[in-house]
Design an enzyme around this catalytic site. Structure first.
Site, PDB file in Angstrom:
ATOM      1  N   LYS A   1       0.841  -1.207   0.000  1.00 51.29           N
ATOM      2  CA  LYS A   1       0.000   0.000   0.000  1.00 51.29           C
ATOM      3  C   LYS A   1       0.876   1.258   0.000  1.00 51.29           C
ATOM      4  O   LYS A   1       0.632   2.193  -0.767  1.00 51.29           O
ATOM      5  CB  LYS A   1      -0.924  -0.001   1.231  1.00 51.29           C
ATOM      6  CG  LYS A   1      -2.023  -1.058   1.146  1.00 51.29           C
ATOM      7  CD  LYS A   1      -2.718  -1.325   2.470  1.00 51.29           C
ATOM      8  CE  LYS A   1      -3.681  -2.503   2.322  1.00 51.29           C
ATOM      9  NZ  LYS A   1      -4.339  -2.920   3.555  1.00 51.29           N
TER      10      LYS A   1
ATOM     11  N   GLN B   1      -4.446  -1.627   9.835  1.00 51.06           N
ATOM     12  CA  GLN B   1      -4.354  -2.942   9.188  1.00 51.06           C
ATOM     13  C   GLN B   1      -4.922  -4.040  10.088  1.00 51.06           C
ATOM     14  O   GLN B   1      -4.655  -4.102  11.280  1.00 51.06           O
ATOM     15  CB  GLN B   1      -2.885  -3.243   8.835  1.00 51.06           C
ATOM     16  CG  GLN B   1      -2.667  -4.520   8.073  1.00 51.06           C
ATOM     17  CD  GLN B   1      -3.217  -4.504   6.645  1.00 51.06           C
ATOM     18  OE1 GLN B   1      -3.452  -3.460   6.059  1.00 51.06           O
ATOM     19  NE2 GLN B   1      -3.424  -5.679   6.093  1.00 51.06           N
TER      20      GLN B   1
ATOM     21  N   ASP C   1     -10.957   2.497   4.367  1.00 50.83           N
ATOM     22  CA  ASP C   1     -11.304   1.079   4.253  1.00 50.83           C
ATOM     23  C   ASP C   1     -12.807   0.900   4.040  1.00 50.83           C
ATOM     24  O   ASP C   1     -13.253  -0.165   3.597  1.00 50.83           O
ATOM     25  CB  ASP C   1     -10.928   0.344   5.554  1.00 50.83           C
ATOM     26  CG  ASP C   1      -9.632  -0.433   5.439  1.00 50.83           C
ATOM     27  OD1 ASP C   1      -9.316  -0.898   4.341  1.00 50.83           O
ATOM     28  OD2 ASP C   1      -8.951  -0.574   6.476  1.00 50.83           O
TER      29      ASP C   1
END
Ligand code: GUN
Length: 292
Positions: free
Chosen positions: A53, A97, A120
């Protein structure tokens, strides 16, 4: 027959080209899109994802801040990081994460992220919008990537029977909502580990999205000839013929390519699309702080 490849890398490359222009336009206005990624602990796979990412941010000229905390971090410390990132005007996107270490309440912590920075798309406000049929908020990256890939391949979903295998908050449920949303207009069944006659249910699908996390679970006999099959699985399986001792396997047996009309590969299918959609959410978050 051999299925056409739902090529996530090719589709992500197109998305990236578009995003580079949007990042340039933002920079011309003095705005530098900025994603903060927080990782706790030392799960090797998670570090690979996070590095990927951060690397993609670099390619797209998106600023990134990478915060790595030890697995012994307490919840209050992580909470403090999230609150600080929420306050910072120069940070547009925040990603924590998953998975977090077992002593942390992952859902409660992601709920702390400001919804407009929740790149997200896991915050209840963003998932709630999706339930309301509003697809203009932060959309969860993997399901949104699946939809983008289907559009890229010109696959018409209107009136088609879609089966989503898996009911997770992150993939299965939002994928079902996006497939059923106005504009996509599929007729959707959500199947899961307790579905009776799972194989027969899957075989009814014109579009099958497999997101269960079980290597090679979907067999050719489960798939209607000519169906479109999207494999969301990323499973590490032991493989002693490889130097590293493992390989990646999807949720779909590769022999399904002999039955399906389209199949997304693993790797190189949904994975690159998830990251591309994360970048898009970050750019969108930066654009909406500084609208035209
Ligand atoms: N872990 C695996 N995939 C994801 C993702 O898309 N977002 C976050 N935050 N964690 C993940």
């Amino acid at each position: 027959m051999s299925a056409q490849r739902l090529d996530g890398r090719a589709c992500a490359t197109e998305v990236e080209a578009e995003l580079l222009d949007r990042v340039s336009a933002l920079k011309a206005k003095g705005v530098e899109p900025h994603l903060a990624v927080v990782i706790v602990g030392d799960d090797p796979a998670s570090h690979v994802y996070v590095n990927s990412k951060v690397k993609t941010c670099g390619r797209l000229k998106i600023r990134s801040t990478h915060i790595a905390l030890p697995s012994s971090t307490d919840e209050a410390t992580l909470e403090q990081h999230i609150r600080e990132l929420n306050q910072r005007k120069d940070v547009h996107g925040i990603l924590v994460q998953s998975p977090l270490p077992p002593h942390m309440d992952e859902e409660a912590l992601t709920d702390l992220i400001a919804p407009e920075k929740d790149v997200d798309g896991f915050h209840p406000e963003n998932l709630g919008r999706l339930v309301q049929g509003r697809t203009d908020g932060m959309l969860p990256c993997t399901p949104n990537g699946v939809m983008r890939m289907l559009r890229w391949a010109n696959i018409d979903l209107v009136g088609k029977r879609a089966v989503v295998l898996g009911r997770s908050r992150i993939v299965g449920m939002p994928a079902a909502l996006l497939l059923a949303a106005r504009g996509a207009d599929a007729t959707v069944t959500v199947a899961h580990s307790r579905t009776q006659g799972l194989e027969a249910v899957c075989k009814e699908a014109d579009v099958l999205v497999a997101a269960v996390g079980r290597p090679d679970m979907v067999k050719p006999s489960w798939v209607k000839p000519g169906a479109v099959v999207v494999d969301v699985g990323i499973n590490r399986v032991e493989d002693t013929t490889r130097e590293r001792g493992w390989r990646l396997a999807g949720d779909v047996d590769p022999d399904v390519a002999e039955v399906a009309s389209w199949l997304s590969p693993v790797p190189g299918g949904v994975g690159p699309m998830t990251i591309a959609m994360l970048m898009e959410n970050t750019v969108r978050a930066a654009e909406s702080v500084h609208p035209e």
